[in-house]
Design an enzyme around this catalytic site. Sequence first.
Site, PDB file in Angstrom:
ATOM      1  N   HIS A  92       0.840  -1.187   0.000  1.00  0.00           N
ATOM      2  CA  HIS A  92       0.000   0.000   0.000  1.00  0.00           C
ATOM      3  C   HIS A  92       0.882   1.247   0.000  1.00  0.00           C
ATOM      4  O   HIS A  92       1.179   1.825   1.046  1.00  0.00           O
ATOM      5  CB  HIS A  92      -0.922  -0.024   1.229  1.00  0.00           C
ATOM      6  CG  HIS A  92      -1.962   1.049   1.245  1.00  0.00           C
ATOM      7  ND1 HIS A  92      -3.151   0.936   1.945  1.00  0.00           N
ATOM      8  CD2 HIS A  92      -1.999   2.260   0.651  1.00  0.00           C
ATOM      9  CE1 HIS A  92      -3.862   2.022   1.785  1.00  0.00           C
ATOM     10  NE2 HIS A  92      -3.173   2.864   1.002  1.00  0.00           N
TER      11      HIS A  92
ATOM     12  N   HIS B 294       1.157   4.701  -2.661  1.00  0.00           N
ATOM     13  CA  HIS B 294       0.735   5.402  -3.886  1.00  0.00           C
ATOM     14  C   HIS B 294       1.983   6.069  -4.449  1.00  0.00           C
ATOM     15  O   HIS B 294       2.601   6.880  -3.757  1.00  0.00           O
ATOM     16  CB  HIS B 294      -0.322   6.453  -3.563  1.00  0.00           C
ATOM     17  CG  HIS B 294      -1.550   5.879  -2.908  1.00  0.00           C
ATOM     18  ND1 HIS B 294      -2.681   5.542  -3.610  1.00  0.00           N
ATOM     19  CD2 HIS B 294      -1.805   5.568  -1.607  1.00  0.00           C
ATOM     20  CE1 HIS B 294      -3.590   5.050  -2.778  1.00  0.00           C
ATOM     21  NE2 HIS B 294      -3.087   5.060  -1.556  1.00  0.00           N
TER      22      HIS B 294
ATOM     23  N   HIS C  22      -9.857   0.766  -1.034  1.00  0.00           N
ATOM     24  CA  HIS C  22      -9.656   1.494   0.213  1.00  0.00           C
ATOM     25  C   HIS C  22     -11.004   1.628   0.931  1.00  0.00           C
ATOM     26  O   HIS C  22     -11.921   2.266   0.415  1.00  0.00           O
ATOM     27  CB  HIS C  22      -9.164   2.917  -0.080  1.00  0.00           C
ATOM     28  CG  HIS C  22      -7.712   3.060  -0.420  1.00  0.00           C
ATOM     29  ND1 HIS C  22      -7.098   2.368  -1.417  1.00  0.00           N
ATOM     30  CD2 HIS C  22      -6.756   3.858   0.134  1.00  0.00           C
ATOM     31  CE1 HIS C  22      -5.820   2.735  -1.478  1.00  0.00           C
ATOM     32  NE2 HIS C  22      -5.586   3.642  -0.549  1.00  0.00           N
TER      33      HIS C  22
ATOM     34  N   GLU D 290     -10.995   3.475   6.355  1.00  0.00           N
ATOM     35  CA  GLU D 290      -9.957   4.451   6.737  1.00  0.00           C
ATOM     36  C   GLU D 290     -10.645   5.557   7.545  1.00  0.00           C
ATOM     37  O   GLU D 290     -10.364   5.733   8.727  1.00  0.00           O
ATOM     38  CB  GLU D 290      -9.276   5.013   5.492  1.00  0.00           C
ATOM     39  CG  GLU D 290      -8.221   6.072   5.800  1.00  0.00           C
ATOM     40  CD  GLU D 290      -7.595   6.675   4.537  1.00  0.00           C
ATOM     41  OE1 GLU D 290      -8.161   6.506   3.430  1.00  0.00           O
ATOM     42  OE2 GLU D 290      -6.547   7.356   4.680  1.00  0.00           O
TER      43      GLU D 290
ATOM     44  N   ASP E  96       1.698   4.139   2.584  1.00  0.00           N
ATOM     45  CA  ASP E  96       0.623   4.933   1.973  1.00  0.00           C
ATOM     46  C   ASP E  96       1.181   6.074   1.122  1.00  0.00           C
ATOM     47  O   ASP E  96       1.342   5.913  -0.087  1.00  0.00           O
ATOM     48  CB  ASP E  96      -0.344   5.446   3.057  1.00  0.00           C
ATOM     49  CG  ASP E  96      -1.730   5.754   2.523  1.00  0.00           C
ATOM     50  OD1 ASP E  96      -1.979   5.506   1.328  1.00  0.00           O
ATOM     51  OD2 ASP E  96      -2.584   6.247   3.298  1.00  0.00           O
ATOM     52  N   ASP E  97       1.465   7.207   1.738  1.00  0.00           N
ATOM     53  CA  ASP E  97       1.986   8.382   1.013  1.00  0.00           C
ATOM     54  C   ASP E  97       3.171   8.930   1.799  1.00  0.00           C
ATOM     55  O   ASP E  97       3.079   9.965   2.476  1.00  0.00           O
ATOM     56  CB  ASP E  97       0.889   9.447   0.886  1.00  0.00           C
ATOM     57  CG  ASP E  97      -0.326   8.901   0.181  1.00  0.00           C
ATOM     58  OD1 ASP E  97      -0.261   8.694  -1.039  1.00  0.00           O
ATOM     59  OD2 ASP E  97      -1.347   8.636   0.869  1.00  0.00           O
TER      60      ASP E  97
HETATM   61  N1  ADE Z   1      -4.896   8.237  -2.154  1.00  0.00           N
HETATM   62  C1  ADE Z   1      -3.651   8.437  -1.669  1.00  0.00           C
HETATM   63  N2  ADE Z   1      -3.622   8.251  -0.341  1.00  0.00           N
HETATM   64  C2  ADE Z   1      -4.876   7.898   0.042  1.00  0.00           C
HETATM   65  C3  ADE Z   1      -5.481   7.547   1.267  1.00  0.00           C
HETATM   66  N3  ADE Z   1      -4.801   7.533   2.414  1.00  0.00           N
HETATM   67  N4  ADE Z   1      -6.798   7.245   1.267  1.00  0.00           N
HETATM   68  C4  ADE Z   1      -7.510   7.276   0.132  1.00  0.00           C
HETATM   69  N5  ADE Z   1      -6.985   7.593  -1.057  1.00  0.00           N
HETATM   70  C5  ADE Z   1      -5.679   7.898  -1.105  1.00  0.00           C
HETATM   71 ZN    ZN Z   2      -3.874   4.589   0.274  1.00  0.00          ZN
END
Ligand code: ADE
Ligand code: ZN
Length: 379
Positions: A46, A48, A238, A241, A319-320
């Site tokens: 996970h 992006h 997703h 969350e 994630d990011d």
């Molecule tokens: N796109 C990038 N990061 C995300 C996240 N945490 N939740 C949903 N979409 C995303």
């Molecule tokens: Zn994500």
Amino acid sequence: MSGNPDDVEPAVGALRYERRQMLPKTTMCNDKLHQFLQALPKCEHHVHIEGTISPELFFRLASKNGITLPSDDPAFDSPAALHARYQNFTSLDDFLHYYFIGFSALINASDFEALTYDYLALAYSQNVYHAEIFFDPQAHISRNVPYHTIIAGMNAAKARAAVELPKLSVEFIPCLLRHLPVPSAHELLEELLASGHFFDGTLVGFGMSSTELGKHPSLYKSVYDAAKAAGVGNFTAHYGEEGPSDYVKDALSLLNVSRIDHGRRSAEDVDLIAQLAESATMLTLCPLSNVVLKGVDRMQDIPIREFLDANVRFSINSDDPAYFGGYIQENYCAIQEAFGLAVEDWEKIARGAIAGSWCSLLRKEQLLSEVDSVLQEWN
Ligand code: ADE
Ligand code: ZN
């Protein structure tokens, strides 16, 4: 705007230094298992790729590509101002506003190659041996950056990694975007199917991301059904969350998903916990993301112990990472500092992550033997 897929240059390796500069001082946890956690072979399910653009890189690419930065937001005055803004996200949607502006600097295949290779090299330095990488084609295609430009760059990075990062396997997963209309997701699916990339090993599965509240899984059933009917094999989405556990439950019954990205709020429903354990559905948890986006107040509020005790399979992911202050190792360390897990807990996590990976049985055996070698040293 050019989008020539042949425009693939050698990746710019210097980005790694910029990325390390932004890591928090907590990069090394003080736990006695730190060396073990560093050595442990990891699967990342996970991340992006667009979430790996640091403010420095965003400014540099924007300047190279002649992109004008938003003038009505002081966060875009400098990389430092953007870093400061990233410390104060109030929600998923607040983050997504900045995340999608970050896309505007990515134009050429070489930009995607540099971004992807640099993530892979950094992840490899943290002993990621299997990486499944999300990307968001709709938000590039809508800016006239074609799908084949994105995938040409990412494939070039994967080919370079095969030579320079020999223990690493890499897969790509396109995500449909929930803030866009459903017909746009169908258009994306048609383009992806026409490329043949689900069937030649270029794309390993199909996912869905972006805003969650109000985006019930039933809205996307027709897209997932069409992908399934066309022969796509692996599905994820997703959910859980920000949204309630019912979204997770309904995604499982409506969308043919074999994993759930995040899924943290599944812990609010004991029946769902049992269902996830029974079906061996993997949750791809993202601890630092949940804290930074205020899904939880503290790391200790992530239901790690509940999932472990109930045998819910999960992996730990970044994630990011450029937005949330840490890559996969920093997420492992943050979990260890919050929960003081035992080696046996990490063994369960590592084995579950391999079992839940979208790769061949042979590759799973290779990954397991890498984990076993490290465990032997620690047991
Ligand atoms: N796109 C990038 N990061 C995300 C996240 N945490 N939740 C949903 N979409 C995303
Ligand atoms: Zn994500």
